[in-house]
Design a protein around this motif. Structure first.
Motif, mmCIF file in Angstrom:
data_model
loop_
_atom_site.group_PDB
_atom_site.id
_atom_site.type_symbol
_atom_site.label_atom_id
_atom_site.label_comp_id
_atom_site.label_asym_id
_atom_site.label_seq_id
_atom_site.Cartn_x
_atom_site.Cartn_y
_atom_site.Cartn_z
ATOM 1 N N THR A 81 16.337 6.444 7.240
ATOM 2 C CA THR A 81 17.601 5.901 7.754
ATOM 3 C C THR A 81 18.674 6.956 7.923
ATOM 4 O O THR A 81 19.610 6.761 8.698
ATOM 5 C CB THR A 81 18.162 4.811 6.825
ATOM 6 O OG1 THR A 81 18.467 5.398 5.551
ATOM 7 C CG2 THR A 81 17.172 3.666 6.655
ATOM 8 N N GLY A 82 18.558 8.053 7.175
ATOM 9 C CA GLY A 82 19.635 9.034 7.190
ATOM 10 C C GLY A 82 20.817 8.599 6.357
ATOM 11 O O GLY A 82 21.894 9.200 6.441
ATOM 12 N N GLU A 83 20.637 7.586 5.525
ATOM 13 C CA GLU A 83 21.698 7.101 4.651
ATOM 14 C C GLU A 83 21.381 7.447 3.205
ATOM 15 O O GLU A 83 20.211 7.517 2.818
ATOM 16 C CB GLU A 83 21.849 5.587 4.775
ATOM 17 C CG GLU A 83 22.242 5.110 6.155
ATOM 18 C CD GLU A 83 22.374 3.602 6.220
ATOM 19 O OE1 GLU A 83 23.337 3.130 6.845
ATOM 20 O OE2 GLU A 83 21.527 2.889 5.640
ATOM 21 N N ASN A 84 22.411 7.626 2.407
ATOM 22 C CA ASN A 84 22.219 7.874 0.978
ATOM 23 C C ASN A 84 21.957 6.528 0.300
ATOM 24 O O ASN A 84 22.857 5.893 -0.229
ATOM 25 C CB ASN A 84 23.445 8.562 0.376
ATOM 26 C CG ASN A 84 23.184 9.029 -1.047
ATOM 27 O OD1 ASN A 84 22.427 8.412 -1.790
ATOM 28 N ND2 ASN A 84 23.832 10.115 -1.430
ATOM 29 N N ILE A 85 20.714 6.102 0.353
ATOM 30 C CA ILE A 85 20.350 4.773 -0.129
ATOM 31 C C ILE A 85 20.634 4.601 -1.624
ATOM 32 O O ILE A 85 21.165 3.557 -2.030
ATOM 33 C CB ILE A 85 18.874 4.464 0.191
ATOM 34 C CG1 ILE A 85 18.650 4.480 1.718
ATOM 35 C CG2 ILE A 85 18.452 3.141 -0.409
ATOM 36 C CD1 ILE A 85 19.388 3.399 2.476
ATOM 37 N N PRO A 86 20.329 5.577 -2.493
ATOM 38 C CA PRO A 86 20.655 5.378 -3.908
ATOM 39 C C PRO A 86 22.137 5.124 -4.152
ATOM 40 O O PRO A 86 22.499 4.290 -4.993
ATOM 41 C CB PRO A 86 20.191 6.686 -4.557
ATOM 42 C CG PRO A 86 19.086 7.159 -3.674
ATOM 43 C CD PRO A 86 19.534 6.807 -2.282
ATOM 44 N N VAL A 87 23.006 5.807 -3.422
ATOM 45 C CA VAL A 87 24.446 5.549 -3.567
ATOM 46 C C VAL A 87 24.788 4.154 -3.046
ATOM 47 O O VAL A 87 25.548 3.400 -3.667
ATOM 48 C CB VAL A 87 25.275 6.625 -2.842
ATOM 49 C CG1 VAL A 87 26.725 6.180 -2.666
ATOM 50 C CG2 VAL A 87 25.223 7.938 -3.617
ATOM 51 N N LEU A 88 24.224 3.780 -1.916
ATOM 52 C CA LEU A 88 24.560 2.491 -1.307
ATOM 53 C C LEU A 88 24.117 1.317 -2.182
ATOM 54 O O LEU A 88 24.807 0.286 -2.224
ATOM 55 C CB LEU A 88 23.909 2.378 0.076
ATOM 56 C CG LEU A 88 24.496 3.267 1.167
ATOM 57 C CD1 LEU A 88 23.672 3.172 2.443
ATOM 58 C CD2 LEU A 88 25.949 2.887 1.451
ATOM 59 N N ILE A 89 22.973 1.436 -2.857
ATOM 60 C CA ILE A 89 22.501 0.318 -3.687
ATOM 61 C C ILE A 89 22.820 0.517 -5.168
ATOM 62 O O ILE A 89 22.560 -0.363 -5.981
ATOM 63 C CB ILE A 89 20.992 0.078 -3.503
ATOM 64 C CG1 ILE A 89 20.173 1.236 -4.081
ATOM 65 C CG2 ILE A 89 20.661 -0.154 -2.034
ATOM 66 C CD1 ILE A 89 18.669 0.961 -4.118
ATOM 67 N N GLY A 90 23.359 1.687 -5.509
ATOM 68 C CA GLY A 90 23.800 1.925 -6.873
ATOM 69 C C GLY A 90 22.731 2.368 -7.847
ATOM 70 O O GLY A 90 22.972 2.410 -9.058
ATOM 71 N N GLU A 91 21.559 2.753 -7.347
ATOM 72 C CA GLU A 91 20.480 3.172 -8.236
ATOM 73 C C GLU A 91 19.328 3.754 -7.428
ATOM 74 O O GLU A 91 19.239 3.561 -6.211
ATOM 75 C CB GLU A 91 19.954 1.976 -9.043
ATOM 76 C CG GLU A 91 19.348 0.875 -8.176
ATOM 77 C CD GLU A 91 18.788 -0.283 -8.974
ATOM 78 O OE1 GLU A 91 18.397 -0.083 -10.144
ATOM 79 O OE2 GLU A 91 18.714 -1.403 -8.414
ATOM 80 N N HIS A 92 18.451 4.476 -8.121
ATOM 81 C CA HIS A 92 17.143 4.812 -7.567
ATOM 82 C C HIS A 92 16.238 3.610 -7.805
ATOM 83 O O HIS A 92 16.225 3.038 -8.894
ATOM 84 C CB HIS A 92 16.556 6.040 -8.266
ATOM 85 C CG HIS A 92 17.374 7.286 -8.084
ATOM 86 N ND1 HIS A 92 17.474 7.940 -6.883
ATOM 87 C CD2 HIS A 92 18.131 8.001 -8.973
ATOM 88 C CE1 HIS A 92 18.247 9.011 -7.022
ATOM 89 N NE2 HIS A 92 18.659 9.068 -8.278
ATOM 90 N N TYR A 93 15.447 3.246 -6.777
ATOM 91 C CA TYR A 93 14.651 2.024 -6.902
ATOM 92 C C TYR A 93 13.267 2.216 -6.293
ATOM 93 O O TYR A 93 13.104 2.845 -5.243
ATOM 94 C CB TYR A 93 15.340 0.847 -6.205
ATOM 95 C CG TYR A 93 14.693 -0.485 -6.512
ATOM 96 C CD1 TYR A 93 15.081 -1.212 -7.633
ATOM 97 C CD2 TYR A 93 13.680 -0.988 -5.709
ATOM 98 C CE1 TYR A 93 14.475 -2.422 -7.940
ATOM 99 C CE2 TYR A 93 13.065 -2.194 -6.016
ATOM 100 C CZ TYR A 93 13.463 -2.903 -7.124
ATOM 101 O OH TYR A 93 12.854 -4.094 -7.428
ATOM 102 N N GLY A 94 12.269 1.609 -6.954
ATOM 103 C CA GLY A 94 10.918 1.646 -6.417
ATOM 104 C C GLY A 94 9.953 1.018 -7.392
ATOM 105 O O GLY A 94 10.355 0.572 -8.477
ATOM 106 N N PRO A 95 8.671 0.930 -7.008
ATOM 107 C CA PRO A 95 8.092 1.603 -5.845
ATOM 108 C C PRO A 95 8.303 0.880 -4.515
ATOM 109 O O PRO A 95 8.373 1.526 -3.475
ATOM 110 C CB PRO A 95 6.605 1.687 -6.175
ATOM 111 C CG PRO A 95 6.354 0.504 -7.062
ATOM 112 C CD PRO A 95 7.606 0.336 -7.881
ATOM 113 N N ARG A 96 8.373 -0.461 -4.521
ATOM 114 C CA ARG A 96 8.555 -1.205 -3.275
ATOM 115 C C ARG A 96 10.033 -1.505 -3.055
ATOM 116 O O ARG A 96 10.790 -1.636 -4.021
ATOM 117 C CB ARG A 96 7.762 -2.518 -3.312
ATOM 118 C CG ARG A 96 6.290 -2.360 -3.658
ATOM 119 C CD ARG A 96 5.533 -1.623 -2.591
ATOM 120 N NE ARG A 96 4.158 -1.356 -3.015
ATOM 121 C CZ ARG A 96 3.307 -0.623 -2.334
ATOM 122 N NH1 ARG A 96 3.663 -0.089 -1.185
ATOM 123 N NH2 ARG A 96 2.086 -0.420 -2.792
#
Length: 313
Positions: A81-96
């Motif tokens: 996406t080119g977006e800072n996803i961890p910042v946007l959702i407030g965490e590192h998340y996975g695996p799915r």
């Protein structure tokens, strides 16, 4: 298909670790082709930015300002996406991907951007029937990169594309479909043949994405020797790919979502930088200012559609 085109080779769970042969497969594997892409150096924590005859090697931040160990879903989504996803959702998340990540991928991702501009894009790894059945039934959630493909209205390839040679197995060479899935007549390639086949398939698209997730699997439960064997296989694949690739016609980009394989002293992800390797004419401009996983998608888009940037300026 005419140029330009980009082949993104995604290696799940590959970071830049210590020069320690007791825990890091990169410290012991014989990988002359991979080393050549880092100016003759192994892919290690102290390698730094390197310029070679065909490539740029850039250590890349998967943490993106969020504490904790980077995870697959958020890292993959940042790449696409080119977006800072961890910042946007407030965490590192996975695996799915969770609902927030799936929403970001549904709104925008690189596959959607390419097809919206009339380009051709594909995930060129193929999946067996039982994978497709589990996705259709809802028993399995797609990964972030698979979700991005679906959101763009593109197919996830399967058995037919394996037989026709229009997609590759996760291990490139196809042996896994025989040894793990029970097939007896699916194609099996040498590593160099697989690399050349990957390039031939990628040339049909503006943007081709190949995912290799066995590196993350070994990072969680493999040995240093198994990791080194995998890297030596990939080295052979890349030898074939580089032989076939026309540097003037496009870029190969190799990257990862988080570290894991480079430290087998434990079974967790690491907080290490990951390698991003850019191969082809234009690699230096692509690498300029590249810092985090969120910097990759905009650079691919600019490379593929520079006129669009001027129109939107």
């Amino acid at each position: 298909m005419t140029t330009p085109h980009v082949l993104l080779i995604f290696l799940d769970g590959v970071g830049l670790g210590a020069d320690d042969p007791n825990r890091n497969p990169f410290a012991v594997a014989s990988t002359p082709t991979l080393d050549s892409l880092a100016n003759g150096r192994r892919w290690l924590r102290d390698t730094g930015i390197q310029r070679s005859s065909r490539a740029m090697f850039v250590p890349t931040d998967p943490r993106m300002g969020v504490p904790g160990r980077p995870q697959s879903a958020s890292g993959q989504a940042a790449i696409l996406t080119g977006e800072n996803i961890p910042v946007l959702i407030g965490e590192h998340y996975g695996p799915r991907p969770n609902p927030a990540i799936r929403q970001r991928l549904a709104t925008d991702n690189l596959f959607k951007r390419v097809t919206a501009r009339g380009g051709a894009a594909a995930l060129i790894e193929a999946y067996p029937p039982r994978f497709h059945d589990s996705i259709t039934s809802g028993k399995r959630l797609p990964s972030s990169y698979q979700q991005a493909v679906v959101e763009a209205g593109l197919p996830l390839f399967g058995e037919a594309e394996i037989y026709s040679g229009d997609a590759l197995a996760v291990d490139w060479v196809g042996e896994a479909w025989r040894s793990h899935l029970g097939y007896t007549d699916t194609p099996v390639y040498t590593p160099a043949e697989a690399g050349r086949r990957m390039v031939e398939i990628a040339r049909r698209y503006h943007f081709a994405f190949f995912s290799h997730w066995l590196s993350d699997t070994l990072g969680h439960r493999g040995s240093v020797r198994e990791g080194a064997d995998l890297l030596e296989l990939f080295d052979g694949v890349m030898a074939g790919a580089l032989e076939a690739w026309d540097d003037a016609a496009g870029l190969i980009v190799i990257t990862s979502d988080h570290g894991n394989l480079e430290d087998l002293s434990h079974t967790r992800h690491t907080e290490n930088d990951v390698p991003t390797v850019i191969i082809g004419a234009g690699c230096e401009s692509f690498a300029l200012g590249l810092r985090t996983l969120a910097d990759i998608a905009p650079r691919i888009e600019h490379f593929l559609f520079p006129a669009s940037d001027q129109e939107n300026a």
